[in-house]
Design an enzyme around this catalytic site. Structure first.
Site, PDB file in Angstrom:
ATOM      1  N   CYS A   1     -13.600   1.033 -15.583  1.00  0.00           N
ATOM      2  CA  CYS A   1     -14.202   2.361 -15.399  1.00  0.00           C
ATOM      3  C   CYS A   1     -13.088   3.391 -15.191  1.00  0.00           C
ATOM      4  O   CYS A   1     -13.020   4.087 -14.181  1.00  0.00           O
ATOM      5  CB  CYS A   1     -15.144   2.334 -14.189  1.00  0.00           C
ATOM      6  N   GLU A  11       0.823  -1.205   0.000  1.00  0.00           N
ATOM      7  CA  GLU A  11       0.000   0.000   0.000  1.00  0.00           C
ATOM      8  C   GLU A  11       0.862   1.262   0.000  1.00  0.00           C
ATOM      9  O   GLU A  11       0.525   2.253  -0.665  1.00  0.00           O
ATOM     10  CB  GLU A  11      -0.947   0.001   1.200  1.00  0.00           C
ATOM     11  N   TYR A  49      -7.161   5.721   4.107  1.00  0.00           N
ATOM     12  CA  TYR A  49      -7.276   4.639   3.122  1.00  0.00           C
ATOM     13  C   TYR A  49      -6.386   3.458   3.501  1.00  0.00           C
ATOM     14  O   TYR A  49      -6.840   2.307   3.542  1.00  0.00           O
ATOM     15  CB  TYR A  49      -6.910   5.129   1.713  1.00  0.00           C
ATOM     16  N   CYS A  93     -25.724   1.691 -13.997  1.00  0.00           N
ATOM     17  CA  CYS A  93     -24.915   2.915 -13.947  1.00  0.00           C
ATOM     18  C   CYS A  93     -25.766   4.157 -14.218  1.00  0.00           C
ATOM     19  O   CYS A  93     -26.338   4.319 -15.305  1.00  0.00           O
ATOM     20  CB  CYS A  93     -23.786   2.825 -14.973  1.00  0.00           C
ATOM     21  N   CYS A 131     -17.156   0.942 -21.164  1.00  0.00           N
ATOM     22  CA  CYS A 131     -18.509   0.705 -20.664  1.00  0.00           C
ATOM     23  C   CYS A 131     -19.130  -0.565 -21.236  1.00  0.00           C
ATOM     24  O   CYS A 131     -19.987  -1.188 -20.597  1.00  0.00           O
ATOM     25  CB  CYS A 131     -19.389   1.913 -20.970  1.00  0.00           C
ATOM     26  N   CYS A 156     -18.338  -3.368 -18.850  1.00  0.00           N
ATOM     27  CA  CYS A 156     -18.624  -3.129 -17.435  1.00  0.00           C
ATOM     28  C   CYS A 156     -19.703  -4.075 -16.919  1.00  0.00           C
ATOM     29  O   CYS A 156     -20.794  -4.161 -17.502  1.00  0.00           O
ATOM     30  CB  CYS A 156     -19.056  -1.680 -17.225  1.00  0.00           C
ATOM     31  N   ASP A 211     -10.473   4.350  -2.536  1.00  0.00           N
ATOM     32  CA  ASP A 211      -9.345   5.015  -3.185  1.00  0.00           C
ATOM     33  C   ASP A 211      -9.861   5.817  -4.371  1.00  0.00           C
ATOM     34  O   ASP A 211     -11.079   5.951  -4.584  1.00  0.00           O
ATOM     35  CB  ASP A 211      -8.278   4.004  -3.606  1.00  0.00           C
TER      36      ASP A 211
END
Length: 305
Positions: free
Chosen positions: A190, A35, A118, A206, A197, A200, A136
């Site tokens: 995305c 991280e 986060y 959406c 799209c 997706c 995030d």
């Protein structure tokens, strides 16, 4: 479970990238290091550095026993090298305060150097399986489009956590999966500029698609150009010191060919201010840190087989 989470988790199980920090049995220390490295650095660049780092320092105590200069040198070209100092300091704190074990509690994680909301939640969720919303940049973009019908998210706020929490499955394992899935969707499908799209898994849910893809503007701050910047000359100076380590380097020879002497001196001053280099008698070194380990670190190392 919310239908959005159901669809996204199903997609993630079949399409998740094979990343080292997702492997079964990966511990909290490896996840914490990943991280730190993933902040503002692409996945492809992080993977080899993460492997080398964990081979050298497989535990917080191992890193705490090293010098800050070793950490900065090992960080190499990952960028934003203050993260190496923060990670080194966090390793000392984990060793001293938590007997060398990365804490599970979010508040204890937040008390460590270099860890924000986060990262603290990511460690608690992905290392320990606790149930928290993890948000995030990629997750924020997914929420903005799917839930709010906006092309880009606004400024980060507490509302992001609340929006994610409202969708989070009750089951801890499903919740952890959904957190990872939302990030993965934002990173691979995305995306900020060219969203796919047609690929997706939640396109039918959406709000942005339903509204006809309105352009609500891109509020993200553009990063300044790297070439010729203070960031670039800082990198040149640090590389010279890494190459020479552990020897000292005369200050006048650092980035000596840089065309703008004022900018070079400003970069060196900023590195000193950040604790990334030390100056003494007109020579520079990488940070040497404390002359000896604290009693807590020594005790842990002595008791470790």
């Amino acid at each position: 479970m919310h239908p959005f989470a159901t669809d996204l988790n199903r997609w993630f199980r079949e399409n998740a990238r094979d990343l080292p920090w997702r492997a079964p049995g990966v511990g909290a220390w490896a996840i914490l290091v990943s991280e730190f490295m993933l902040q503002q650095t692409p996945v492809s660049r992080v993977i080899p550095h993460l492997t080398a780092w964990l081979d050298r320092w497989p535990t917080p105590a191992a890193l705490a026993a090293a010098s800050p200069a070793d950490a900065v040198t090992q960080w190499a070209n990952l960028g934003y090298p203050r993260r190496a100092l923060w990670l080194h300091r966090a390793a000392e704190e984990i060793t001293e305060r938590h007997d060398g074990v990365v804490p599970r509690d979010v508040d204890q994680l937040l008390a460590l150097t270099g860890i924000g909301d986060y990262t603290a939640r990511a460690v608690a969720v992905f290392a320990y399986g606790d149930r928290h919303p993890v948000v995030d940049t990629n997750t924020r973009r997914v929420l903005a489009r799917v839930v709010d019908g906006c092309s880009q998210p606004g400024s980060p706020s507490r509302r992001d956590l609340e929006a994610m929490a409202a969708l989070l499955p009750e089951d801890h394992a499903d919740a952890a999966l959904f957190n990872a899935a939302a990030m993965e969707l934002g990173a691979t499908v995305c995306t900020a500029r060219r969203p796919r799209c047609d690929a997706c898994p939640v396109a039918s849910r959406c709000a942005w698609r339903e509204a006809g893809y309105p352009d609500t503007g891109d509020s993200r701050r553009r990063q300044a150009r790297y070439e010729g910047s203070d960031r670039q000359v800082r990198g040149v100076v640090l590389k010279a010191l890494r190459d020479a380590a552990p020897s000292a380097v005369p200050v006048d020879s650092l980035a000596a060919q840089w065309p703008d002497r004022v900018q070079r001196d400003r970069a060196i001053d900023s590195l000193v201010s950040d604790g990334l280099i030390e100056l003494e008698d007109d020579v520079a070194t990488l940070p040497r840190g404390r002359r000896s380990l604290s009693e807590g670190v020594q005790t842990h190392l002595a008791s470790t087989p």
